[in-house]
Design a protein around this motif. Structure first.
Motif, PDB file in Angstrom:
ATOM      1  N   SER A 115      55.517  20.513  38.346  1.00  0.00           N
ATOM      2  CA  SER A 115      55.237  21.875  37.876  1.00  0.00           C
ATOM      3  C   SER A 115      55.828  22.840  38.894  1.00  0.00           C
ATOM      4  N   PRO A 116      57.142  23.050  38.847  1.00  0.00           N
ATOM      5  CA  PRO A 116      57.803  23.834  39.885  1.00  0.00           C
ATOM      6  C   PRO A 116      57.546  25.333  39.746  1.00  0.00           C
ATOM      7  N   THR A 117      57.765  26.014  40.841  1.00  0.00           N
ATOM      8  CA  THR A 117      57.755  27.470  40.844  1.00  0.00           C
ATOM      9  C   THR A 117      59.156  27.974  41.152  1.00  0.00           C
ATOM     10  N   SER A 118      59.455  29.161  40.682  1.00  0.00           N
ATOM     11  CA  SER A 118      60.760  29.779  40.909  1.00  0.00           C
ATOM     12  C   SER A 118      60.651  30.738  42.080  1.00  0.00           C
ATOM     13  N   VAL A 119      61.587  30.610  43.034  1.00  0.00           N
ATOM     14  CA  VAL A 119      61.552  31.456  44.229  1.00  0.00           C
ATOM     15  C   VAL A 119      62.941  32.006  44.507  1.00  0.00           C
ATOM     16  N   GLU A 120      62.973  33.126  45.208  1.00  0.00           N
ATOM     17  CA  GLU A 120      64.242  33.652  45.689  1.00  0.00           C
ATOM     18  C   GLU A 120      64.775  32.738  46.787  1.00  0.00           C
ATOM     19  N   VAL A 121      66.090  32.713  46.937  1.00  0.00           N
ATOM     20  CA  VAL A 121      66.669  31.805  47.912  1.00  0.00           C
ATOM     21  C   VAL A 121      66.207  32.125  49.327  1.00  0.00           C
ATOM     22  N   ASP A 122      65.915  33.406  49.622  1.00  0.00           N
ATOM     23  CA  ASP A 122      65.468  33.728  50.974  1.00  0.00           C
ATOM     24  C   ASP A 122      64.013  33.335  51.218  1.00  0.00           C
ATOM     25  N   GLU A 123      63.313  32.883  50.178  1.00  0.00           N
ATOM     26  CA  GLU A 123      61.946  32.375  50.323  1.00  0.00           C
ATOM     27  C   GLU A 123      61.903  30.850  50.361  1.00  0.00           C
ATOM     28  N   LEU A 124      63.014  30.215  50.008  1.00  0.00           N
ATOM     29  CA  LEU A 124      62.995  28.776  49.790  1.00  0.00           C
ATOM     30  C   LEU A 124      62.757  27.988  51.066  1.00  0.00           C
ATOM     31  N   ALA A 125      63.339  28.420  52.176  1.00  0.00           N
ATOM     32  CA  ALA A 125      63.180  27.662  53.418  1.00  0.00           C
ATOM     33  C   ALA A 125      61.714  27.524  53.795  1.00  0.00           C
ATOM     34  N   GLN A 126      60.963  28.607  53.711  1.00  0.00           N
ATOM     35  CA  GLN A 126      59.540  28.532  54.044  1.00  0.00           C
ATOM     36  C   GLN A 126      58.787  27.702  53.027  1.00  0.00           C
ATOM     37  N   GLU A 127      59.180  27.772  51.756  1.00  0.00           N
ATOM     38  CA  GLU A 127      58.546  26.950  50.730  1.00  0.00           C
ATOM     39  C   GLU A 127      58.753  25.463  51.015  1.00  0.00           C
ATOM     40  N   ILE A 128      59.962  25.097  51.465  1.00  0.00           N
ATOM     41  CA  ILE A 128      60.227  23.694  51.796  1.00  0.00           C
ATOM     42  C   ILE A 128      59.396  23.266  52.991  1.00  0.00           C
ATOM     43  N   ARG A 129      59.368  24.099  54.038  1.00  0.00           N
ATOM     44  CA  ARG A 129      58.562  23.754  55.216  1.00  0.00           C
ATOM     45  C   ARG A 129      57.095  23.623  54.856  1.00  0.00           C
ATOM     46  N   ASP A 130      56.594  24.525  54.016  1.00  0.00           N
ATOM     47  CA  ASP A 130      55.197  24.443  53.590  1.00  0.00           C
ATOM     48  C   ASP A 130      54.937  23.175  52.773  1.00  0.00           C
ATOM     49  N   SER A 131      55.883  22.806  51.914  1.00  0.00           N
ATOM     50  CA  SER A 131      55.728  21.599  51.092  1.00  0.00           C
ATOM     51  C   SER A 131      55.593  20.360  51.959  1.00  0.00           C
ATOM     52  N   PHE A 132      56.284  20.362  53.094  1.00  0.00           N
ATOM     53  CA  PHE A 132      56.263  19.209  53.995  1.00  0.00           C
ATOM     54  C   PHE A 132      55.273  19.385  55.142  1.00  0.00           C
ATOM     55  N   ASP A 133      54.444  20.438  55.052  1.00  0.00           N
ATOM     56  CA  ASP A 133      53.435  20.706  56.084  1.00  0.00           C
ATOM     57  C   ASP A 133      54.078  20.738  57.465  1.00  0.00           C
ATOM     58  N   SER A 134      55.232  21.379  57.545  1.00  0.00           N
ATOM     59  CA  SER A 134      55.979  21.469  58.799  1.00  0.00           C
ATOM     60  C   SER A 134      55.894  22.882  59.358  1.00  0.00           C
TER      61      SER A 134
END
Length: 291
Positions: A115-134
């Protein structure tokens, strides 16, 4: 771009190898890449997550065509104890400010779902880090990278993410779909015998190799590397060099053939001169090592 050895492997054993495929690969209808992410400490890197990146939106994805790679994504994530996520991207154009991306965790409870969410590319890096609890920090502006980016996403990740990011060229699969190996493919335009993994100097891939090894150990697979000559087509009898990056294992192995065991100040690895056919047998687990 998928190279000649990967095409040979796919032609020889299509049900026993799982490839990362690029959008511009000739004849490929289902481009997409499996990627590993790790937190670095010096030259080391520890796995924190895995993703499947492909063009477009999840709801429009023909899952049947991507089934093998999506199943591999969830298997690696489950066995390694890390999140597995979907990233919807536009290959080759990654980083365009106006281009939104999708991100979401992929699960497999009998059927694969997200169930993905749509994000702006400048938000994606933090979304990836959050997904990996990094909690790593983004790289400093102007930071120099020693690993050559293979595509637009990896180039963007080096500038924005702060994590070690590599793709999986070839996954070797057993008859039951179990993952036997994670294989990196290299091509050399000169004598194969004179090439060695880059672990020092300007081209230092040590973090990449450590991330590959850490992932392989977590999922009970072999970390392999295959180096072959640059040419238009490979057949079963062509010579390749097969490397087992887990040198501690191979230091105890004594087999016939031309084999070298290396030990530098970074890690141990072993290699053998062999054929494409024998290399594939090791990749998919039909052989322990060429003999």
């Amino acid at each position: 771009m998928v190279d000649q050895f990967a095409y040979y492997a796919n032609d020889a054993m299509p049900d026993r190898v799982c490839l990362s495929l690029d959008e511009d690969d000739s004849g490929v209808d289902t481009p997409g890449r499996l990627r590993l992410y790790g937190e670095a400490s010096g030259s080391d890197a520890e796995l924190v997550g895995v993703s499947y990146n492909a063009a477009g939106n999840w709801n429009d994805l023909d899952q049947a065509s991507h089934q093998q790679r999506l199943t591999a994504l969830t298997s690696i994530a489950e066995d390694a104890g890390v999140p597995g996520i979907w990233i919807g991207e536009t290959n080759g154009k990654f980083g365009a400010e106006s281009d939104k991306k999708e991100i979401g965790e992929v699960t497999n409870g009998g059927s694969i779902s997200c169930s993905p969410t749509s994000v702006e590319v400048d938000e994606l890096a933090q979304e990836i880090r959050d997904s990996f609890d990094s909690d790593v920090s983004p790289p400093d502006t102007g930071q120099t990278y020693t690993t050559e980016a293979i595509d637009g996403f990896q180039e963007w990740a080096q500038d924005a993410l702060g994590l070690v990011t590599i793709d999986i060229d070839v996954l070797g699969l057993g008859e039951d779909g179990e993952i036997h190996s994670l294989t990196e493919i290299k091509r050399t335009g000169f004598d194969l015998d004179t090439w060695y993994p880059f672990t020092k100097g300007k081209r230092n891939d040590m973090r990449n190799y450590n991330l590959q090894m850490d992932t392989a150990h977590r999922i009970n697979a072999r970390p392999l590397l295959i180096n072959h000559p640059k040419k238009g087509f490979l057949d079963s009898s062509d010579t390749v060099y097969l490397y087992n990056l887990d040198g501690d294992e191979m230091n105890t192995v004594r087999k016939q053939g031309t084999k070298d065991t290396f030990k530098d100040d970074r890690f141990n690895y072993s290699r053998i001169e062999t054929t494409c056919k024998d290399a594939i047998d090791v990749v998919i687990g039909n052989k322990d090592w060429p003999n």
